[in-house]
Structures are given as C-alpha cells and as structure tokens.
Design an enzyme around this catalytic site. Structure first.
Site, PDB file in Angstrom:
ATOM      1  N   CYS A  99      -1.341 -61.474  19.594  1.00  0.00           N
ATOM      2  CA  CYS A  99      -2.009 -60.015  19.330  1.00  0.00           C
ATOM      3  C   CYS A  99      -3.506 -60.076  19.757  1.00  0.00           C
ATOM      4  CB  CYS A  99      -1.491 -59.234  17.925  1.00  0.00           C
ATOM      5  SG  CYS A  99      -2.183 -60.506  16.658  1.00  0.00           S
ATOM      6  N   HIS A 158      -2.055 -58.840  12.186  1.00  0.00           N
ATOM      7  CA  HIS A 158      -1.781 -58.220  13.560  1.00  0.00           C
ATOM      8  C   HIS A 158      -2.726 -57.245  13.887  1.00  0.00           C
ATOM      9  CE1 HIS A 158       0.798 -57.230  16.853  1.00  0.00           C
ATOM     10  NE2 HIS A 158       0.869 -55.995  16.422  1.00  0.00           N
ATOM     11  N   GLU A 170       0.544 -53.551  22.349  1.00  0.00           N
ATOM     12  CA  GLU A 170       0.359 -54.650  21.648  1.00  0.00           C
ATOM     13  C   GLU A 170       1.026 -55.866  22.147  1.00  0.00           C
ATOM     14  OE1 GLU A 170       2.233 -54.307  17.854  1.00  0.00           O
ATOM     15  OE2 GLU A 170       3.807 -53.227  18.831  1.00  0.00           O
TER      16      GLU A 170
END
Length: 285
Positions: A99, A158, A170
């Site tokens: 991420c 994240h 993402e």
C-alpha cells in the site's frame, strides 16, 4: 426557406456548444480503464498526476506484493513473506507494490522527487501535510489525491489514494492486483491527509520515543490529539513556557505548537535543545 431553417439550426447548435463548453472544461478527467481516474473536481495538478501514476498500475495489472515498492528508488520491486499471511508467501516472486509503496511511487511521479518514502504511518505523519481530516468528517471535505489511512494513531497499517465519488485506488492485499475499491469509511478508517508537493516551510524536527501523545493545550492533563508511533518528522511553528513536565528522566516547561496537528507537544520528546534552537516564542497561541 429550407436554407434559412438550416442556418437557424446551425446557429442553435453553435450556441448549445458554447453553453456546454465551460461545464465540459470544469468536469473531472475521464477515468482510465477499470474506472480508475480523477472522479471529482478540485484536485491539484500534482494530485491528478499522482492518480494517473497509480491508475497506470491498475491498467498494468500490477501485483500487490508485501514490501514491494520500497527499494532505493520509487517503483515496483519484489516483495517478501509478511510472516503470517499464507497468501504472501509468493510475494517474493511478484514484482509489485504494497500500500505505501504504491503511494510513494505515485507521489514521486507527481512531485519529481521521493517525498513520501516510508510506511503508512510515516506517510500519514508527513511534514508535507497541506490539510488533515478526521474519520468523523467523512468523505465531504476530501479531494482526489488525498491519502486515506487505516488503523489507529499509534499503528496505521494501510493507506490508499482517494479518487472521488466514493472510490479509491489501493494496493490492498497479497494475492490481488492494484485495484479501484469503494472507500471504506467504517471500521478502522482513521482519517486523511492532503499532500503538499511543494517546498516544506517552517522548522522541522524529529521526535523520539514511541506512543507519544500531542495535546490540545500545553499541559499534560489536556485532551489527547495524536500519538506518534515512533520517531517522526514534525513541523514546529513556535514554542512557549507552560506546564512543567517530568518524564523519562527529563524536566522541562517548554512546549512546541505543531501546526500540522493543531496540537502541542512537550519539548522533552523533541530531539534538540530543551528550548528549540531557531524557533520563535508563541505570541498568539
């Protein structure tokens, strides 16, 4: 009569085109393949470029790879096993991004330099914050290009890039590819940060310690605002003498105001002199 009617029709068509053109110019760019693109107005040129770089990875069907994107320079790399997710055992054979690796790469492409190196926590707690938004504010204040963070203040695990219209791009998890997803505002959504790709102004310092809280006022008893998970770069606007604090063998009455968090921090946990060199005294706070 037919010629006159044709001329009138042409004029009407031209007028309609002129009326439509400004709205068309203001509209967000059309999304790329897979629905990835700038999906709402208001994005800066840098944010649009960051989104374009991330969306190119969607189009390329690039793998999520744990640890990917954290080489010496921004870009996809081989990942590795994360230690607990069986799906990540193959990440050592997959060139891709995790991420924060994707966010790093996208904003390096936009800014022309590696401005967001590090994991999700370091990216959220960046000194390049142009604005910050809490989870309670929801999606309303967000603009395409803002970074959405997940976890808690001491452990952000994240991060993703907001596209607008309830969507984000993402690198989500092992076994999948870089993707467009619905924005997740529930669960452990923590908040968002808008990235300043220009020069960093102000006085930049480094904190020390883990789980160190900032406060709404220069007092140990004031309400908590953010906790830094570890050594973190911060911008200090000014400092002043306030409540004396003793912690970790140090005593100090100096507190620094951090404009990026609209919060105070005891100088005990800021690397440097007890009274920070070069930082002015607060006069309006």
């Amino acid at each position: 009569m037919l010629r006159r009617t044709g001329i009138i029709g042409t004029l009407i068509g031209l007028l309609a085109l002129l009326l439509w053109a400004p709205a068309a110019l203001a509209a967000p760019a059309a999304p790329a393949t897979g629905g990835c693109g700038v999906l709402a107005p208001g994005a800066s040129a840098a944010a649009r470029n960051a989104i374009a770089a991330a969306c190119a990875q969607v189009d390329a069907n690039t793998w999520y790879s744990w640890g990917g994107g954290h080489g010496d320079t921004p870009g996809a790399t081989l990942g590795h096993y994360d230690g607990h997710d069986e799906a990540s055992r193959q990440d050592g054979e997959r060139v891709g991004f995790d991420c924060s690796g994707l966010v790093r790469y996208a904003y390096a492409q936009a800014a022309g330099s590696d401005i967001l190196d590090g994991d999700a926590s370091r990216q959220y707690y960046t000194t390049r914050a142009a604005a910050r938004f809490t989870a309670a504010q929801g999606e309303a204040p967000l603009l395409p290009g803002d970074l959405l963070a997940y976890g808690d203040s001491a452990d952000l695990h994240h991060i993703a890039i907001y596209l607008g219209a309830g969507k984000m791009v993402e690198a989500r998890q092992s076994g999948t590819h870089v993707m467009v997803s619905d924005v997740r505002l529930g669960g452990d959504y923590f908040g968002a940060v808008r990235v300043n790709t220009g020069a960093v102004t102000g006085h930049v310092f480094q904190t020390w310690g883990t789980g160190v809280w900032t406060k709404t006022a220069p007092s140990a008893g004031a309400a908590r605002v953010y906790a830094f998970p570890g050594p973190t770069g911060i911008r200090v606007e000014c400092q002043k003498h306030a409540e004396t604090v003793t912690s970790d063998g140090y005593t100090n009455d100096a507190w620094a105001y951090l404009p990026d968090y609209q919060a105070w921090m005891t100088n005990i946990y800021i690397q440097g002199a007890a009274w920070l060199d070069g930082v002015p005294t607060c006069t309006t706070r």
